[in-house]
Scaffold this active site. Structure first.
Site, PDB file in Angstrom:
ATOM      1  N   HIS A 147      43.151 -83.340   2.372  1.00  0.00           N
ATOM      2  CA  HIS A 147      43.616 -83.111   1.000  1.00  0.00           C
ATOM      3  C   HIS A 147      44.987 -82.416   1.019  1.00  0.00           C
ATOM      4  O   HIS A 147      45.867 -82.737   0.229  1.00  0.00           O
ATOM      5  CB  HIS A 147      42.623 -82.220   0.237  1.00  0.00           C
ATOM      6  CG  HIS A 147      41.268 -82.826   0.035  1.00  0.00           C
ATOM      7  ND1 HIS A 147      40.133 -82.308   0.603  1.00  0.00           N
ATOM      8  CD2 HIS A 147      40.855 -83.886  -0.699  1.00  0.00           C
ATOM      9  CE1 HIS A 147      39.082 -83.009   0.234  1.00  0.00           C
ATOM     10  NE2 HIS A 147      39.486 -83.983  -0.552  1.00  0.00           N
ATOM     11  N   MET A 202      37.700 -84.254  -5.168  1.00  0.00           N
ATOM     12  CA  MET A 202      36.373 -83.791  -5.583  1.00  0.00           C
ATOM     13  C   MET A 202      36.087 -82.418  -4.977  1.00  0.00           C
ATOM     14  O   MET A 202      34.930 -81.987  -4.899  1.00  0.00           O
ATOM     15  CB  MET A 202      35.309 -84.802  -5.174  1.00  0.00           C
ATOM     16  CG  MET A 202      35.509 -86.138  -5.895  1.00  0.00           C
ATOM     17  SD  MET A 202      34.024 -87.146  -5.982  1.00  0.00           S
ATOM     18  CE  MET A 202      33.677 -87.394  -4.265  1.00  0.00           C
TER      19      MET A 202
HETATM   20  P1  AMP Z   1      37.813 -86.756  -2.163  1.00  0.00           P
HETATM   21  O1  AMP Z   1      37.891 -85.303  -2.501  1.00  0.00           O
HETATM   22  O2  AMP Z   1      36.982 -87.063  -0.963  1.00  0.00           O
HETATM   23  O3  AMP Z   1      37.517 -87.633  -3.358  1.00  0.00           O
HETATM   24  O4  AMP Z   1      39.287 -87.159  -1.720  1.00  0.00           O
HETATM   25  C1  AMP Z   1      40.391 -86.939  -2.552  1.00  0.00           C
HETATM   26  C2  AMP Z   1      41.562 -87.710  -2.002  1.00  0.00           C
HETATM   27  O5  AMP Z   1      41.846 -87.265  -0.679  1.00  0.00           O
HETATM   28  C3  AMP Z   1      41.263 -89.222  -1.906  1.00  0.00           C
HETATM   29  O6  AMP Z   1      42.414 -89.949  -2.306  1.00  0.00           O
HETATM   30  C4  AMP Z   1      40.961 -89.405  -0.446  1.00  0.00           C
HETATM   31  O7  AMP Z   1      41.249 -90.700   0.031  1.00  0.00           O
HETATM   32  C5  AMP Z   1      41.881 -88.370   0.201  1.00  0.00           C
HETATM   33  N1  AMP Z   1      41.373 -88.004   1.513  1.00  0.00           N
HETATM   34  C6  AMP Z   1      40.106 -87.630   1.826  1.00  0.00           C
HETATM   35  N2  AMP Z   1      39.995 -87.421   3.144  1.00  0.00           N
HETATM   36  C7  AMP Z   1      41.217 -87.660   3.685  1.00  0.00           C
HETATM   37  C8  AMP Z   1      41.746 -87.627   5.022  1.00  0.00           C
HETATM   38  N3  AMP Z   1      40.982 -87.308   6.070  1.00  0.00           N
HETATM   39  N4  AMP Z   1      43.045 -87.928   5.189  1.00  0.00           N
HETATM   40  C9  AMP Z   1      43.830 -88.275   4.126  1.00  0.00           C
HETATM   41  N5  AMP Z   1      43.389 -88.333   2.845  1.00  0.00           N
HETATM   42  C10 AMP Z   1      42.101 -88.029   2.638  1.00  0.00           C
END
Ligand code: AMP
Length: 282
Positions: free
Chosen positions: A37, A30
């Protein structure tokens, strides 16, 4: 790096690579990108010839209008980070491309969404399933990368893939943390310095709880201790659960073979953060 805003040109780009026999990895996000990420991205770059990331703040997975409105958006900065990391293409669809009409399909996950994020964010996983299914259709990746940070989301997507027969291999990448132990999250940007210090108590609580369980503490005691610890340190816990990582059933037996995890959601000021710890069986 190519930037696409609608699926036709993205599919044209990808089908040329697919015809040349190249594998495709997908990293959905997102935006408001951070090192968590980038950790997904570096895994994808290692395992695939072509990596596509997506940046889309999906409105159907937000059950709180203020959270959606205040979600950090920084497209130019994100595009630069992706380019520097070696990502080959990014899909940044506007809302009218992702949802040309109001979706009528709803996707339910039965007992898998009865607790934790599913319980406290009604409709959240329906929105996640809709957007992930659309992204799988648009990209048709060989592999897709998700973070353990959103453990319940990963398990729900794995179920979606099994039940609907998407031909994709999923990877779950460990949580990337700040030096304080705070799990990296786009929402951390909205924390004040004082809140950020406070938020580090979440990971401390998970580690302490894991130790107490390992030492034979009952779950009821450990749960109460964890919730009290967060409250005493100025956080407002929403849930703290102990679940089987395969089934998400609560109160698992640590020694019956499946992995188990501690999962927590807590507010720091107005910002809602989640974290989890998969317990080491040794
Ligand atoms: P988001 O942009 O928050 O929807 O996250 C995109 C992807 O990155 C999702 O699969 C999350 O689980 C992963 N993600 C977010 N934060 C972390 C983190 N600290 N460590 C590993 N993966 C992450």
């Amino acid at each position: 790096m190519e930037v696409f805003r609608e699926p036709d040109s993205l599919q044209k780009f990808l089908s040329a690579h697919r015809c040349a026999g190249r594998s495709i990895g997908l990293v959905p996000t997102m935006g408001a990108l951070h090192d968590g990420h980038l950790s997904l991205l570096s895994n994808a770059l290692r395992e695939n010839d072509i990596v596509v990331s997506t940046i889309y703040v999906n409105p159907t997975q937000f059950n709180n209008a203020e959270d959606l409105e205040k979600y950090p958006r920084q497209e130019q900065h994100d595009l630069q980070m992706l380019e520097e990391s070696g990502c080959h293409a990014v899909f940044v669809p506007p809302d009218e491309v992702m949802y040309p009409e109001r979706p009528r399909v709803t996707v339910g996950f039965s007992e898998m969404e009865a607790s934790m994020e599913g319980e406290f964010r009604p409709g959240h996983f329906n929105g996640v399933a809709l957007v992930v299914a659309k992204l799988f259709n648009a990209v048709q990746p060989d592999r897709a990368y998700f973070g353990q940070k959103d453990l319940q989301q990963y398990l729900i997507i794995r179920q979606l893939v099994r039940d609907l027969g998407f031909r994709v291999t999923l990877r779950c990448i460990p949580i990337f943390r700040e030096a304080s132990g705070l799990a990296m999250s786009s929402r951390n940007q909205r924390l004040t310095d004082q809140e950020r210090t406070r938020a580090a108590h979440i990971h401390r609580m998970l580690q302490e709880s894991a130790t107490r369980l390992r030492e034979g503490g009952s779950w009821e005691q450990v749960q109460k201790g964890g919730l009290d610890y967060l409250s005493e340190n100025g956080l407002r816990p929403e849930y703290f659960e102990y679940v089987d990582v395969e089934t998400l059933a609560g109160h698992p037996n640590h020694f019956d073979g499946n992995e188990v995890a501690l999962c927590v959601a807590a507010y720091v000021g107005t910002i809602r953060l989640i974290d989890n710890l998969i317990l080491d069986r040794s």
